[in-house]
Write an enzyme that holds these catalytic residues in place. Structure first.
Site, PDB file in Angstrom:
ATOM      1  N   CYS A  31      31.889  26.234 -16.126  1.00 39.97           N
ATOM      2  CA  CYS A  31      30.500  25.834 -15.857  1.00 39.97           C
ATOM      3  C   CYS A  31      30.260  24.410 -16.328  1.00 39.97           C
ATOM      4  O   CYS A  31      30.012  24.168 -17.510  1.00 39.97           O
ATOM      5  CB  CYS A  31      29.532  26.798 -16.537  1.00 39.97           C
ATOM      6  SG  CYS A  31      27.796  26.385 -16.201  1.00 39.97           S
ATOM      7  N   CYS A  74      26.810  23.797 -17.766  1.00 38.87           N
ATOM      8  CA  CYS A  74      26.619  24.257 -19.146  1.00 38.87           C
ATOM      9  C   CYS A  74      27.365  23.357 -20.129  1.00 38.87           C
ATOM     10  O   CYS A  74      26.852  23.012 -21.184  1.00 38.87           O
ATOM     11  CB  CYS A  74      27.153  25.675 -19.343  1.00 38.87           C
ATOM     12  SG  CYS A  74      26.878  26.800 -17.979  1.00 38.87           S
ATOM     13  N   ASP A  75      28.603  23.007 -19.805  1.00 39.52           N
ATOM     14  CA  ASP A  75      29.479  22.376 -20.799  1.00 39.52           C
ATOM     15  C   ASP A  75      29.797  20.909 -20.526  1.00 39.52           C
ATOM     16  O   ASP A  75      30.411  20.244 -21.363  1.00 39.52           O
ATOM     17  CB  ASP A  75      30.822  23.145 -20.864  1.00 39.52           C
ATOM     18  CG  ASP A  75      30.619  24.600 -21.245  1.00 39.52           C
ATOM     19  OD1 ASP A  75      29.658  24.875 -21.988  1.00 39.52           O
ATOM     20  OD2 ASP A  75      31.408  25.458 -20.805  1.00 39.52           O
TER      21      ASP A  75
END
Ligand code: NAP
Length: 321
Positions: free
Chosen positions: A137, A140-141
């Site tokens: 992701c 997200c990261d």
């Protein structure tokens, strides 16, 4: 021992979608039960740092966020049950759910929040390097790879969107695809090809995530050309696997309408599924946004939709008397 439990509202799945549904339903006086499933807390429990959940200026931990959501759900009156549902009968009212340990749950309304799992390549070092360079992701990261060389693996919409997203953080993004053409929509492809920070390596499979350094982290990817069989290395510190997700809908095949990718179909703008009284929220019905906050948002919608449904049922029952 009790082998049956009756409830007005059962929620299956305890990620942000399920827990938010439970919080809203409990506060509406529905005394819901939430059945946690195999991975209590969902995908956030395998994430570490979370920086994009609103309300927290500092970095928070995914598992901590889920513990807090669960504590809040319990505090407002949700009964949390540690069980895994192995069968559902949606043809009868109340709906009937069978738990792994033999408990049968009877529910007047049902919220499905069983989520989805990112697909990974299944390579030997992949698991070890998750959170140390390997992720599924970028949204997200990606922030953790500011100014670093990164690669995205895949050729669909997600891969192209993630590669484009990563150019917010990196000037050196490589998209690696196993074929010579992308599956992604043309408009996304046009943006990708026009972006000078992205190069594409075609016809190549990742055959190894290379670990190095101290503490050990991702330092590169070994690629095998599908045309020549030659193996070469790309030096990257971030490798984002974007080869699709699998929604957890096995239980609902032939019982609810699913789309061609296996996600639960809902009526536009609602969480209503093809069976009245059954609602779906979070990643099990959303293949586009897939964020904790959007899952929580649709969880709220599911609770409100369920509350409305139950109130209408009650009204009809009273009118019939
Ligand atoms: P997807 O469309 O299934 O694409 C997966 C990609 O990964 C494909 O290019 C596939 O290669 C590749 N792949 C699969 N297994 C692989 C493996 N073992 N090794 C290497 N490559 C592999 O998945 P997605 O991109 O996550 O999209 C899923 C669905 O959500 C689609 O319907 C998509 O349109 C939708 N979506 C929409 C949006 C949007 O509208 N903005 C955004 C994201 C997702 P091949 O091409 O060779 O099969």
């Amino acid at each position: 021992m009790t082998n049956s439990i009756s409830t007005r509202l059962a929620v299956i799945g305890s990620g942000p979608a399920g827990l938010t549904a439970a919080i809203y339903a409990a506060r509406a006086g529905l005394s819901p039960i939430i059945i946690q499933g195999i991975q209590p807390g969902g995908q956030l429990t395998i994430t570490t740092d979370v920086e994009n959940y609103p309300g927290f200026r500092d970095v928070i931990q995914g598992p901590w966020l889920m513990e807090e959501m669960q504590a809040q759900a319990e505090h407002v009156g949700t009964k949390v049950v540690w069980d895994h549902i192995t069968d559902v009968d949606l043809t009868r009212r109340p709906f009937r759910l069978t738990g792994d340990g033999g408990v049968t749950y009877f529910a007047d309304a049902l919220v499905i929040a069983t989520g989805a799992q990112a697909k990974y390549l299944g390579l030997p070092t992949e698991e070890h390097l998750k959170g140390r360079g390997v992720s599924a992701c970028a949204t997200c990261d990606g922030f953790f790879y500011r100014g670093k060389k990164v690669a995205v693996i895949g050729g669909g919409n997600t891969a192209v969107e993630e590669a484009l997203y990563m150019t917010n953080h990196s000037h050196d993004v490589t998209l690696i695809h196993r074929r010579d053409s992308l599956r992604a929509e043309k408009i996304l492809q046009d943006r990708l090809f026009a972006n000078p920070a992205i190069r594409v390596i075609w016809d190549s499979e990742v055959v190894e995530f290379v670990a190095g350094g101290q503490p050990e982290a991702l330092v590169g990817l070994d690629l095998k050309s599908r045309l020549t069989g030659e193996v070469s290395r790309v030096d990257v510190e971030g490798g984002f696997v974007a080869i699709g997700h699998s929604p957890a809908t096995e239980l609902f095949k032939d019982k609810l309408e699913l789309d061609s990718d296996g996600y639960i179909k809902v009526e536009a703008g609602t969480t209503r599924t093809s069976v009245p009284g059954v609602f779906a929220c979070g990643d099990v019905m959303d293949k586009i946004y897939r964020q904790a906050v959007t899952a929580a948002g649709t969880g709220c919608m599911a609770a409100l939709d369920a509350e409305k449904y139950l109130a209408a049922q009650e009204y009809e029952a009273l009118a019939a008397e």
